[in-house]
Design a protein around this motif. Sequence first.
Motif, PDB file in Angstrom:
ATOM      1  N   PHE A  27      17.388  10.156 -10.678  1.00  0.00           N
ATOM      2  CA  PHE A  27      15.992   9.834 -10.374  1.00  0.00           C
ATOM      3  C   PHE A  27      15.334   9.057 -11.501  1.00  0.00           C
ATOM      4  CE2 PHE A  27      16.795  13.358  -7.524  1.00  0.00           C
ATOM      5  CZ  PHE A  27      16.122  12.974  -6.371  1.00  0.00           C
ATOM      6  N   GLN A  28      14.610   7.995 -11.119  1.00  0.00           N
ATOM      7  CA  GLN A  28      13.849   7.216 -12.094  1.00  0.00           C
ATOM      8  C   GLN A  28      12.360   7.321 -11.788  1.00  0.00           C
ATOM      9  OE1 GLN A  28      14.560   2.957 -11.783  1.00  0.00           O
ATOM     10  NE2 GLN A  28      14.802   3.100  -9.574  1.00  0.00           N
ATOM     11  N   TYR A  29      11.552   7.268 -12.834  1.00  0.00           N
ATOM     12  CA  TYR A  29      10.098   7.300 -12.660  1.00  0.00           C
ATOM     13  C   TYR A  29       9.639   5.931 -12.176  1.00  0.00           C
ATOM     14  CZ  TYR A  29       5.226   8.533 -13.596  1.00  0.00           C
ATOM     15  OH  TYR A  29       3.882   8.798 -13.474  1.00  0.00           O
ATOM     16  N   VAL A  30       8.599   5.921 -11.367  1.00  0.00           N
ATOM     17  CA  VAL A  30       8.205   4.711 -10.645  1.00  0.00           C
ATOM     18  C   VAL A  30       7.828   3.553 -11.562  1.00  0.00           C
ATOM     19  CG1 VAL A  30       5.798   5.474 -10.371  1.00  0.00           C
ATOM     20  CG2 VAL A  30       6.789   3.857  -8.723  1.00  0.00           C
ATOM     21  N   THR A  31       7.215   3.818 -12.713  1.00  0.00           N
ATOM     22  CA  THR A  31       6.827   2.704 -13.593  1.00  0.00           C
ATOM     23  C   THR A  31       8.049   2.029 -14.209  1.00  0.00           C
ATOM     24  OG1 THR A  31       6.474   4.266 -15.422  1.00  0.00           O
ATOM     25  CG2 THR A  31       4.533   3.608 -14.133  1.00  0.00           C
ATOM     26  N   ASP A  32       9.135   2.793 -14.396  1.00  0.00           N
ATOM     27  CA  ASP A  32      10.381   2.176 -14.861  1.00  0.00           C
ATOM     28  C   ASP A  32      10.902   1.202 -13.812  1.00  0.00           C
ATOM     29  OD1 ASP A  32      10.720   3.299 -17.408  1.00  0.00           O
ATOM     30  OD2 ASP A  32      11.613   5.128 -16.601  1.00  0.00           O
ATOM     31  N   LEU A  33      10.869   1.627 -12.562  1.00  0.00           N
ATOM     32  CA  LEU A  33      11.324   0.757 -11.478  1.00  0.00           C
ATOM     33  C   LEU A  33      10.485  -0.520 -11.417  1.00  0.00           C
ATOM     34  CD1 LEU A  33      12.853  -0.052  -8.934  1.00  0.00           C
ATOM     35  CD2 LEU A  33      11.308   1.430  -7.625  1.00  0.00           C
ATOM     36  N   VAL A  34       9.171  -0.384 -11.485  1.00  0.00           N
ATOM     37  CA  VAL A  34       8.284  -1.544 -11.425  1.00  0.00           C
ATOM     38  C   VAL A  34       8.600  -2.520 -12.554  1.00  0.00           C
ATOM     39  CG1 VAL A  34       5.879  -2.274 -11.753  1.00  0.00           C
ATOM     40  CG2 VAL A  34       6.419  -0.413 -10.167  1.00  0.00           C
ATOM     41  N   ASP A  35       8.851  -1.987 -13.734  1.00  0.00           N
ATOM     42  CA  ASP A  35       9.212  -2.834 -14.873  1.00  0.00           C
ATOM     43  C   ASP A  35      10.474  -3.628 -14.560  1.00  0.00           C
ATOM     44  OD1 ASP A  35       8.834  -3.736 -17.570  1.00  0.00           O
ATOM     45  OD2 ASP A  35      10.476  -2.432 -18.179  1.00  0.00           O
ATOM     46  N   GLY A  36      11.457  -2.970 -13.948  1.00  0.00           N
ATOM     47  CA  GLY A  36      12.698  -3.643 -13.581  1.00  0.00           C
ATOM     48  C   GLY A  36      12.495  -4.700 -12.508  1.00  0.00           C
ATOM     49  N   LEU A  37      11.663  -4.399 -11.514  1.00  0.00           N
ATOM     50  CA  LEU A  37      11.404  -5.360 -10.440  1.00  0.00           C
ATOM     51  C   LEU A  37      10.764  -6.638 -10.982  1.00  0.00           C
ATOM     52  CD1 LEU A  37       9.985  -2.988  -7.660  1.00  0.00           C
ATOM     53  CD2 LEU A  37      12.237  -4.084  -7.683  1.00  0.00           C
ATOM     54  N   VAL A  38       9.776  -6.481 -11.863  1.00  0.00           N
ATOM     55  CA  VAL A  38       9.083  -7.648 -12.424  1.00  0.00           C
ATOM     56  C   VAL A  38      10.044  -8.474 -13.285  1.00  0.00           C
ATOM     57  CG1 VAL A  38       7.229  -8.389 -13.980  1.00  0.00           C
ATOM     58  CG2 VAL A  38       6.810  -6.564 -12.310  1.00  0.00           C
ATOM     59  N   LYS A  39      10.862  -7.789 -14.085  1.00  0.00           N
ATOM     60  CA  LYS A  39      11.817  -8.518 -14.930  1.00  0.00           C
ATOM     61  C   LYS A  39      12.850  -9.256 -14.088  1.00  0.00           C
ATOM     62  CE  LYS A  39      11.489  -5.861 -19.201  1.00  0.00           C
ATOM     63  NZ  LYS A  39      12.176  -4.972 -20.162  1.00  0.00           N
ATOM     64  N   LEU A  40      13.305  -8.625 -13.008  1.00  0.00           N
ATOM     65  CA  LEU A  40      14.288  -9.274 -12.132  1.00  0.00           C
ATOM     66  C   LEU A  40      13.662 -10.484 -11.429  1.00  0.00           C
ATOM     67  CD1 LEU A  40      17.037  -9.438 -10.761  1.00  0.00           C
ATOM     68  CD2 LEU A  40      16.226  -7.744  -9.093  1.00  0.00           C
TER      69      LEU A  40
ATOM     70  N   ALA B 232       0.827  -1.211   0.000  1.00  0.00           N
ATOM     71  CA  ALA B 232       0.000   0.000   0.000  1.00  0.00           C
ATOM     72  C   ALA B 232       0.859   1.259   0.000  1.00  0.00           C
ATOM     73  CB  ALA B 232      -0.929   0.006   1.212  1.00  0.00           C
ATOM     74  N   GLY B 233       2.165   1.084  -0.124  1.00  0.00           N
ATOM     75  CA  GLY B 233       3.069   2.225  -0.166  1.00  0.00           C
ATOM     76  C   GLY B 233       3.216   2.786  -1.563  1.00  0.00           C
ATOM     77  N   PHE B 234       4.124   3.722  -1.720  1.00  0.00           N
ATOM     78  CA  PHE B 234       4.343   4.407  -2.992  1.00  0.00           C
ATOM     79  C   PHE B 234       4.727   3.433  -4.099  1.00  0.00           C
ATOM     80  CE2 PHE B 234       8.072   6.623  -5.218  1.00  0.00           C
ATOM     81  CZ  PHE B 234       7.325   6.942  -6.341  1.00  0.00           C
ATOM     82  N   VAL B 235       5.881   2.784  -3.973  1.00  0.00           N
ATOM     83  CA  VAL B 235       6.332   1.848  -5.004  1.00  0.00           C
ATOM     84  C   VAL B 235       5.453   0.603  -5.005  1.00  0.00           C
ATOM     85  CG1 VAL B 235       8.221   0.345  -5.748  1.00  0.00           C
ATOM     86  CG2 VAL B 235       8.714   2.678  -4.993  1.00  0.00           C
ATOM     87  N   GLY B 236       5.124   0.101  -3.817  1.00  0.00           N
ATOM     88  CA  GLY B 236       4.354  -1.130  -3.718  1.00  0.00           C
ATOM     89  C   GLY B 236       3.025  -1.063  -4.437  1.00  0.00           C
ATOM     90  N   SER B 237       2.321   0.067  -4.327  1.00  0.00           N
ATOM     91  CA  SER B 237       1.005   0.178  -4.959  1.00  0.00           C
ATOM     92  C   SER B 237       1.110   0.168  -6.480  1.00  0.00           C
ATOM     93  CB  SER B 237       0.287   1.445  -4.482  1.00  0.00           C
ATOM     94  OG  SER B 237       0.983   2.617  -4.877  1.00  0.00           O
ATOM     95  N   HIS B 238       2.160   0.751  -7.027  1.00  0.00           N
ATOM     96  CA  HIS B 238       2.366   0.709  -8.477  1.00  0.00           C
ATOM     97  C   HIS B 238       2.704  -0.709  -8.935  1.00  0.00           C
ATOM     98  CE1 HIS B 238       2.142   4.992  -9.578  1.00  0.00           C
ATOM     99  NE2 HIS B 238       2.618   5.220  -8.365  1.00  0.00           N
ATOM    100  N   LEU B 239       3.469  -1.420  -8.121  1.00  0.00           N
ATOM    101  CA  LEU B 239       3.774  -2.821  -8.434  1.00  0.00           C
ATOM    102  C   LEU B 239       2.496  -3.658  -8.392  1.00  0.00           C
ATOM    103  CD1 LEU B 239       5.719  -5.198  -8.916  1.00  0.00           C
ATOM    104  CD2 LEU B 239       6.092  -5.274  -6.438  1.00  0.00           C
ATOM    105  N   VAL B 240       1.642  -3.417  -7.407  1.00  0.00           N
ATOM    106  CA  VAL B 240       0.369  -4.124  -7.306  1.00  0.00           C
ATOM    107  C   VAL B 240      -0.473  -3.890  -8.561  1.00  0.00           C
ATOM    108  CG1 VAL B 240      -1.855  -4.165  -6.077  1.00  0.00           C
ATOM    109  CG2 VAL B 240       0.286  -4.202  -4.790  1.00  0.00           C
ATOM    110  N   ASP B 241      -0.521  -2.639  -9.024  1.00  0.00           N
ATOM    111  CA  ASP B 241      -1.257  -2.327 -10.257  1.00  0.00           C
ATOM    112  C   ASP B 241      -0.751  -3.173 -11.419  1.00  0.00           C
ATOM    113  OD1 ASP B 241      -2.798  -0.423  -8.997  1.00  0.00           O
ATOM    114  OD2 ASP B 241      -1.683   1.303  -9.761  1.00  0.00           O
ATOM    115  N   ARG B 242       0.561  -3.247 -11.546  1.00  0.00           N
ATOM    116  CA  ARG B 242       1.167  -3.994 -12.661  1.00  0.00           C
ATOM    117  C   ARG B 242       0.797  -5.484 -12.572  1.00  0.00           C
ATOM    118  NH1 ARG B 242       5.986  -3.792 -15.768  1.00  0.00           N
ATOM    119  NH2 ARG B 242       6.198  -5.798 -16.830  1.00  0.00           N
TER     120      ARG B 242
END
Length: 386
Positions: free
Chosen positions: A259-272, A57-67
Amino acid sequence: MEPMNIDKIDNMDEALLKIQELEKRLKDIEYRIPKKYPEVKFLTYKDRKRILVTGGAGFVGSHLVDRLMMEGHEVIVVDNFFTGRKRNVEHWIGHENFELIHHDIVNPLYIEVDQIYHLASPASPPHYMYNPVKTIKTNTVGTINMLGLAKRVGARVLIASTSEVYGDPEVHPQTESYWGHVNPIGPRACYDEAKRVSETLAYSYDKQENVEVRVARIFNTYGPRMHMNDGRVVSNFILQALTGQDITIYGSGQQTRSFQYVTDLVDGLVKLQNSNYSLPVNLGNPEEHTIEEFAVIIHKMVGGKSHIVHKEAMEDDPQRRKPDITRAKNILGWQPVVSLQEGIKKTVNYFRKELMRSKHSERNLHSPVDASNINKVHKAGDYNDF
Protein backbone atom coordinates in the motif's frame (compact mmCIF):
# COMPACT_ATOMS: atom_id res chain seq x y z
CA MET A 1 -41.19 26.43 44.28
CA GLU A 2 -42.20 29.82 42.85
CA PRO A 3 -43.92 29.85 39.42
CA MET A 4 -41.93 31.38 36.54
CA ASN A 5 -42.73 35.06 36.01
CA ILE A 6 -44.61 35.65 32.73
CA ASP A 7 -42.52 38.75 32.02
CA LYS A 8 -39.32 36.73 32.41
CA ILE A 9 -40.57 34.15 29.92
CA ASP A 10 -41.42 36.89 27.43
CA ASN A 11 -37.97 38.44 27.89
CA MET A 12 -36.29 35.03 27.31
CA ASP A 13 -38.32 34.47 24.16
CA GLU A 14 -37.45 37.94 22.93
CA ALA A 15 -33.75 37.39 23.64
CA LEU A 16 -33.85 34.05 21.79
CA LEU A 17 -35.46 35.68 18.77
CA LYS A 18 -32.80 38.39 18.75
CA ILE A 19 -30.02 35.77 18.91
CA GLN A 20 -31.57 33.88 16.01
CA GLU A 21 -31.86 37.12 14.02
CA LEU A 22 -28.19 37.94 14.72
CA GLU A 23 -27.14 34.43 13.61
CA LYS A 24 -29.09 34.88 10.38
CA ARG A 25 -27.41 38.23 9.74
CA LEU A 26 -23.97 36.71 10.35
CA LYS A 27 -24.68 33.96 7.83
CA ASP A 28 -25.83 36.54 5.29
CA ILE A 29 -22.60 38.47 5.83
CA GLU A 30 -20.54 35.27 5.41
CA TYR A 31 -22.18 34.64 2.03
CA ARG A 32 -21.18 38.12 0.86
CA ILE A 33 -17.53 37.69 1.83
CA PRO A 34 -15.46 36.43 -1.13
CA LYS A 35 -14.44 32.79 -0.75
CA LYS A 36 -10.85 32.29 0.34
CA TYR A 37 -8.73 29.77 -1.54
CA PRO A 38 -5.36 28.21 -0.71
CA GLU A 39 -2.50 30.36 -1.97
CA VAL A 40 -1.48 28.93 -5.35
CA LYS A 41 1.69 29.54 -7.29
CA PHE A 42 1.47 32.09 -10.07
CA LEU A 43 2.58 30.89 -13.51
CA THR A 44 2.95 33.05 -16.61
CA TYR A 45 1.27 32.02 -19.86
CA LYS A 46 4.53 30.31 -20.92
CA ASP A 47 4.54 27.85 -18.01
CA ARG A 48 0.83 27.55 -17.16
CA LYS A 49 -0.87 24.51 -18.71
CA ARG A 50 -4.53 23.69 -19.25
CA ILE A 51 -4.86 20.23 -17.73
CA LEU A 52 -7.84 17.88 -17.95
CA VAL A 53 -8.34 15.34 -15.14
CA THR A 54 -11.02 12.75 -15.87
CA GLY A 55 -12.39 11.29 -12.65
CA GLY A 56 -10.99 14.37 -10.93
CA ALA A 57 -13.65 14.38 -8.18
CA GLY A 58 -12.66 10.88 -7.09
CA PHE A 59 -10.25 9.76 -4.40
CA VAL A 60 -6.95 9.88 -6.32
CA GLY A 61 -8.19 12.44 -8.85
CA SER A 62 -9.03 15.06 -6.23
CA HIS A 63 -5.56 14.82 -4.68
CA LEU A 64 -4.02 15.19 -8.14
CA VAL A 65 -6.22 18.25 -8.75
CA ASP A 66 -4.94 19.77 -5.48
CA ARG A 67 -1.35 19.26 -6.60
CA LEU A 68 -1.90 20.76 -10.06
CA MET A 69 -3.88 23.72 -8.71
CA MET A 70 -1.24 24.48 -6.08
CA GLU A 71 1.37 24.46 -8.86
CA GLY A 72 -0.59 27.21 -10.64
CA HIS A 73 -2.05 25.35 -13.63
CA GLU A 74 -5.55 25.69 -15.05
CA VAL A 75 -7.40 22.48 -14.18
CA ILE A 76 -10.56 21.11 -15.76
CA VAL A 77 -12.22 18.26 -13.88
CA VAL A 78 -14.59 15.93 -15.71
CA ASP A 79 -16.57 13.46 -13.60
CA ASN A 80 -19.90 11.63 -13.79
CA PHE A 81 -19.99 11.32 -9.96
CA PHE A 82 -20.55 7.56 -9.89
CA THR A 83 -17.85 7.17 -7.25
CA GLY A 84 -16.51 10.75 -7.22
CA ARG A 85 -18.01 13.47 -5.00
CA LYS A 86 -18.28 17.20 -5.59
CA ARG A 87 -17.14 17.98 -2.06
CA ASN A 88 -13.74 16.41 -2.81
CA VAL A 89 -13.03 19.45 -4.99
CA GLU A 90 -15.49 22.01 -3.62
CA HIS A 91 -12.68 24.06 -2.08
CA TRP A 92 -11.63 25.03 -5.64
CA ILE A 93 -15.06 25.83 -7.07
CA GLY A 94 -15.12 29.46 -8.17
CA HIS A 95 -11.34 29.76 -8.47
CA GLU A 96 -10.27 31.38 -11.73
CA ASN A 97 -8.00 28.42 -12.59
CA PHE A 98 -10.61 25.71 -11.91
CA GLU A 99 -13.53 24.30 -13.87
CA LEU A 100 -15.81 21.37 -13.02
CA ILE A 101 -17.79 19.60 -15.75
CA HIS A 102 -20.45 16.97 -15.02
CA HIS A 103 -19.87 14.62 -17.94
CA ASP A 104 -19.50 10.92 -18.71
CA ILE A 105 -16.43 10.30 -20.86
CA VAL A 106 -18.16 7.44 -22.65
CA ASN A 107 -19.56 10.39 -24.60
CA PRO A 108 -17.18 12.60 -26.64
CA LEU A 109 -15.77 15.75 -25.07
CA TYR A 110 -14.64 18.78 -27.07
CA ILE A 111 -12.32 21.12 -25.18
CA GLU A 112 -8.82 22.57 -25.61
CA VAL A 113 -6.13 21.23 -23.23
CA ASP A 114 -2.36 20.69 -23.07
CA GLN A 115 -2.30 17.57 -20.89
CA ILE A 116 -4.78 14.86 -19.93
CA TYR A 117 -4.74 12.65 -16.84
CA HIS A 118 -7.22 9.88 -17.63
CA LEU A 119 -8.25 8.54 -14.21
CA ALA A 120 -11.97 8.00 -14.81
CA SER A 121 -13.05 4.49 -13.79
CA PRO A 122 -14.47 2.77 -10.73
CA ALA A 123 -11.47 1.16 -9.05
CA SER A 124 -12.74 -0.99 -6.18
CA PRO A 125 -14.23 -4.47 -6.76
CA PRO A 126 -17.75 -3.66 -5.46
CA HIS A 127 -17.90 -0.56 -7.66
CA TYR A 128 -16.52 -2.01 -10.89
CA MET A 129 -18.50 -5.25 -10.46
CA TYR A 130 -21.74 -3.30 -9.87
CA ASN A 131 -22.04 -2.54 -13.58
CA PRO A 132 -19.36 -4.55 -15.41
CA VAL A 133 -20.45 -3.46 -18.89
CA LYS A 134 -20.25 0.19 -17.86
CA THR A 135 -16.78 -0.43 -16.38
CA ILE A 136 -15.62 -1.91 -19.69
CA LYS A 137 -17.11 0.98 -21.67
CA THR A 138 -15.45 3.59 -19.44
CA ASN A 139 -12.04 2.00 -19.92
CA THR A 140 -12.40 1.31 -23.64
CA VAL A 141 -14.82 3.77 -25.28
CA GLY A 142 -13.90 6.41 -22.69
CA THR A 143 -10.20 5.84 -23.33
CA ILE A 144 -10.75 6.09 -27.10
CA ASN A 145 -12.50 9.42 -26.53
CA MET A 146 -9.61 10.76 -24.44
CA LEU A 147 -7.00 9.54 -26.93
CA GLY A 148 -9.05 11.06 -29.74
CA LEU A 149 -9.17 14.36 -27.87
CA ALA A 150 -5.40 14.20 -27.34
CA LYS A 151 -4.92 13.57 -31.06
CA ARG A 152 -7.14 16.52 -32.07
CA VAL A 153 -5.54 19.09 -29.78
CA GLY A 154 -1.98 17.71 -29.62
CA ALA A 155 -2.13 16.98 -25.89
CA ARG A 156 -0.10 14.44 -23.94
CA VAL A 157 -2.25 11.86 -22.15
CA LEU A 158 -1.46 9.77 -19.07
CA ILE A 159 -3.46 6.56 -18.77
CA ALA A 160 -4.09 5.44 -15.19
CA SER A 161 -3.68 1.69 -15.53
CA THR A 162 -3.50 -0.72 -12.61
CA SER A 163 -1.58 -3.54 -11.00
CA GLU A 164 -4.65 -5.64 -11.82
CA VAL A 165 -3.24 -6.04 -15.35
CA TYR A 166 -0.90 -8.60 -13.74
CA GLY A 167 -3.90 -10.59 -12.42
CA ASP A 168 -2.97 -13.26 -9.87
CA PRO A 169 0.74 -13.04 -10.68
CA GLU A 170 3.05 -16.00 -11.13
CA VAL A 171 6.07 -13.67 -11.02
CA HIS A 172 7.06 -11.90 -7.81
CA PRO A 173 7.65 -9.01 -7.48
CA GLN A 174 5.91 -7.75 -10.62
CA THR A 175 8.03 -5.93 -13.18
CA GLU A 176 6.63 -3.97 -16.12
CA SER A 177 7.90 -6.65 -18.52
CA TYR A 178 5.61 -9.30 -16.94
CA TRP A 179 2.57 -10.01 -19.16
CA GLY A 180 0.27 -11.10 -16.36
CA HIS A 181 -1.95 -14.02 -15.39
CA VAL A 182 -5.56 -12.88 -15.82
CA ASN A 183 -8.84 -14.80 -16.00
CA PRO A 184 -10.68 -13.17 -18.96
CA ILE A 185 -14.12 -14.41 -17.82
CA GLY A 186 -13.80 -14.08 -14.03
CA PRO A 187 -15.69 -11.59 -11.82
CA ARG A 188 -12.78 -9.11 -11.92
CA ALA A 189 -12.26 -9.37 -15.69
CA CYS A 190 -14.43 -6.33 -16.48
CA TYR A 191 -11.76 -4.19 -14.79
CA ASP A 192 -8.58 -6.23 -15.38
CA GLU A 193 -9.12 -6.82 -19.09
CA ALA A 194 -10.56 -3.36 -19.76
CA LYS A 195 -7.42 -1.79 -18.29
CA ARG A 196 -5.26 -4.08 -20.42
CA VAL A 197 -7.20 -2.94 -23.49
CA SER A 198 -6.79 0.71 -22.45
CA GLU A 199 -3.01 0.21 -22.47
CA THR A 200 -3.22 -1.42 -25.92
CA LEU A 201 -5.30 1.49 -27.19
CA ALA A 202 -2.78 4.00 -25.82
CA TYR A 203 0.15 2.42 -27.62
CA SER A 204 -1.89 1.95 -30.80
CA TYR A 205 -2.65 5.69 -30.84
CA ASP A 206 1.01 6.35 -30.10
CA LYS A 207 2.17 4.20 -33.02
CA GLN A 208 -0.52 5.10 -35.55
CA GLU A 209 -1.39 8.71 -34.68
CA ASN A 210 1.78 9.91 -32.88
CA VAL A 211 -0.14 10.71 -29.69
CA GLU A 212 2.17 11.21 -26.73
CA VAL A 213 1.15 8.67 -24.08
CA ARG A 214 2.25 7.79 -20.56
CA VAL A 215 1.03 4.67 -18.73
CA ALA A 216 1.06 4.36 -14.93
CA ARG A 217 0.37 0.95 -13.42
CA ILE A 218 -1.01 1.95 -10.04
CA PHE A 219 -0.76 -0.41 -7.06
CA ASN A 220 -2.96 -0.31 -3.94
CA THR A 221 -3.37 3.24 -2.68
CA TYR A 222 -5.00 4.67 0.46
CA GLY A 223 -5.55 8.01 2.18
CA PRO A 224 -8.13 10.70 3.03
CA ARG A 225 -11.16 11.01 0.73
CA MET A 226 -11.34 7.26 0.16
CA HIS A 227 -14.94 6.21 -0.33
CA MET A 228 -16.20 4.87 3.00
CA ASN A 229 -17.89 1.82 1.45
CA ASP A 230 -15.61 1.07 -1.48
CA GLY A 231 -14.88 -2.45 -0.25
CA ARG A 232 -11.09 -2.04 -0.31
CA VAL A 233 -8.93 -3.53 2.41
CA VAL A 234 -7.81 -0.36 4.19
CA SER A 235 -11.19 1.42 4.14
CA ASN A 236 -12.99 -1.79 5.20
CA PHE A 237 -10.67 -2.40 8.13
CA ILE A 238 -10.71 1.22 9.35
CA LEU A 239 -14.50 1.55 9.08
CA GLN A 240 -15.08 -1.78 10.84
CA ALA A 241 -12.63 -0.91 13.64
CA LEU A 242 -14.09 2.58 14.18
CA THR A 243 -17.67 1.26 14.35
CA GLY A 244 -16.83 -1.73 16.58
CA GLN A 245 -17.68 -4.35 13.95
CA ASP A 246 -15.70 -7.50 13.30
CA ILE A 247 -12.69 -6.85 11.06
CA THR A 248 -13.34 -9.17 8.13
CA ILE A 249 -10.54 -11.00 6.31
CA TYR A 250 -11.50 -12.99 3.21
CA GLY A 251 -9.47 -16.18 2.96
CA SER A 252 -6.43 -17.09 5.04
CA GLY A 253 -5.19 -13.52 5.41
CA GLN A 254 -1.77 -14.57 4.16
CA GLN A 255 -2.32 -12.99 0.73
CA THR A 256 -0.14 -9.90 0.45
CA ARG A 257 -0.60 -6.30 -0.66
CA SER A 258 1.69 -3.29 -0.94
CA PHE A 259 0.00 0.00 0.00
CA GLN A 260 1.14 3.51 -0.90
CA TYR A 261 -0.14 6.79 0.50
CA VAL A 262 -2.05 8.87 -2.02
CA THR A 263 0.33 11.86 -2.10
CA ASP A 264 3.19 9.53 -3.05
CA LEU A 265 1.13 8.27 -5.97
CA VAL A 266 0.27 11.82 -7.09
CA ASP A 267 3.96 12.72 -7.01
CA GLY A 268 4.69 9.75 -9.26
CA LEU A 269 1.87 10.57 -11.69
CA VAL A 270 3.07 14.17 -12.14
CA LYS A 271 6.69 13.07 -12.62
CA LEU A 272 5.66 10.44 -15.17
CA GLN A 273 3.43 12.86 -17.10
CA ASN A 274 6.27 15.38 -17.38
CA SER A 275 8.96 12.83 -18.22
CA ASN A 276 10.18 11.72 -21.65
CA TYR A 277 9.46 8.06 -20.91
CA SER A 278 6.55 6.36 -22.69
CA LEU A 279 6.64 2.71 -21.56
CA PRO A 280 4.51 1.51 -18.59
CA VAL A 281 5.79 2.40 -15.12
CA ASN A 282 4.79 0.74 -11.83
CA LEU A 283 3.79 3.22 -9.13
CA GLY A 284 3.44 1.48 -5.79
CA ASN A 285 5.03 0.74 -2.46
CA PRO A 286 7.42 -2.22 -2.43
CA GLU A 287 6.84 -2.75 1.32
CA GLU A 288 4.83 -5.99 1.33
CA HIS A 289 2.46 -7.00 4.16
CA THR A 290 -0.07 -9.78 4.57
CA ILE A 291 -3.73 -8.80 4.80
CA GLU A 292 -3.74 -10.13 8.37
CA GLU A 293 -0.83 -7.84 9.29
CA PHE A 294 -2.77 -4.84 8.00
CA ALA A 295 -5.79 -5.87 10.05
CA VAL A 296 -3.66 -6.07 13.21
CA ILE A 297 -1.94 -2.71 12.52
CA ILE A 298 -5.26 -0.89 12.02
CA HIS A 299 -6.89 -2.64 14.98
CA LYS A 300 -4.06 -1.53 17.28
CA MET A 301 -4.13 2.04 16.00
CA VAL A 302 -7.92 2.45 16.28
CA GLY A 303 -8.41 0.40 19.45
CA GLY A 304 -11.89 -0.70 20.45
CA LYS A 305 -13.44 -4.14 20.86
CA SER A 306 -13.46 -5.37 17.28
CA HIS A 307 -12.41 -8.95 16.59
CA ILE A 308 -10.58 -10.18 13.50
CA VAL A 309 -12.63 -12.86 11.73
CA HIS A 310 -12.05 -14.90 8.57
CA LYS A 311 -14.56 -15.53 5.80
CA GLU A 312 -14.53 -17.49 2.56
CA ALA A 313 -11.96 -16.29 0.01
CA MET A 314 -13.04 -14.13 -2.94
CA GLU A 315 -12.82 -15.60 -6.44
CA ASP A 316 -9.65 -14.68 -8.39
CA ASP A 317 -8.29 -12.71 -5.42
CA PRO A 318 -4.55 -12.20 -6.13
CA GLN A 319 -2.40 -14.03 -3.59
CA ARG A 320 0.71 -11.85 -3.86
CA ARG A 321 1.04 -8.26 -4.97
CA LYS A 322 4.29 -6.31 -4.82
CA PRO A 323 5.65 -3.83 -7.37
CA ASP A 324 9.16 -3.76 -8.68
CA ILE A 325 9.74 0.02 -8.83
CA THR A 326 13.27 -0.08 -10.28
CA ARG A 327 12.03 1.65 -13.44
CA ALA A 328 10.31 4.44 -11.47
CA LYS A 329 13.45 4.98 -9.38
CA ASN A 330 15.82 5.05 -12.34
CA ILE A 331 13.67 6.94 -14.86
CA LEU A 332 11.63 9.27 -12.62
CA GLY A 333 13.74 9.45 -9.47
CA TRP A 334 10.56 8.43 -7.61
CA GLN A 335 9.88 6.24 -4.60
CA PRO A 336 7.36 6.35 -1.73
CA VAL A 337 8.38 8.58 1.18
CA VAL A 338 5.32 8.62 3.48
CA SER A 339 5.54 6.00 6.23
CA LEU A 340 2.77 3.49 6.74
CA GLN A 341 2.27 4.73 10.30
CA GLU A 342 1.85 8.36 9.22
CA GLY A 343 -0.39 7.49 6.28
CA ILE A 344 -2.70 5.18 8.24
CA LYS A 345 -2.92 7.74 11.05
CA LYS A 346 -4.11 10.49 8.66
CA THR A 347 -6.58 8.12 7.00
CA VAL A 348 -8.02 6.98 10.34
CA ASN A 349 -8.45 10.62 11.44
CA TYR A 350 -10.27 11.41 8.20
CA PHE A 351 -12.63 8.42 8.60
CA ARG A 352 -13.26 9.28 12.26
CA LYS A 353 -14.28 12.85 11.36
CA GLU A 354 -16.46 11.52 8.55
CA LEU A 355 -18.35 9.26 10.93
CA MET A 356 -18.91 12.17 13.37
CA ARG A 357 -20.71 14.29 10.74
CA SER A 358 -24.43 14.72 11.32
CA LYS A 359 -25.25 17.55 8.88
CA HIS A 360 -23.94 19.09 5.66
CA SER A 361 -22.52 22.14 7.40
CA GLU A 362 -20.07 19.94 9.34
CA ARG A 363 -17.40 19.83 6.65
CA ASN A 364 -14.70 17.19 6.63
CA LEU A 365 -12.29 18.83 4.21
CA HIS A 366 -8.76 17.59 3.66
CA SER A 367 -6.66 20.68 3.04
CA PRO A 368 -4.60 20.63 -0.16
CA VAL A 369 -1.89 22.50 1.77
CA ASP A 370 -1.65 19.66 4.31
CA ALA A 371 -1.64 17.13 1.48
CA SER A 372 1.26 18.84 -0.28
CA ASN A 373 3.25 19.26 2.92
CA ILE A 374 3.20 15.62 4.05
CA ASN A 375 5.61 14.57 1.31
CA LYS A 376 7.97 17.45 2.13
CA VAL A 377 8.53 16.32 5.72
CA HIS A 378 9.82 12.94 4.55
CA LYS A 379 13.10 12.81 2.69
CA ALA A 380 13.60 10.19 0.00
CA GLY A 381 14.92 7.07 1.66
CA ASP A 382 13.23 7.85 4.99
CA TYR A 383 10.50 5.27 4.40
CA ASN A 384 9.95 3.60 7.78
CA ASP A 385 7.33 1.13 8.86
CA PHE A 386 6.10 -0.05 12.24
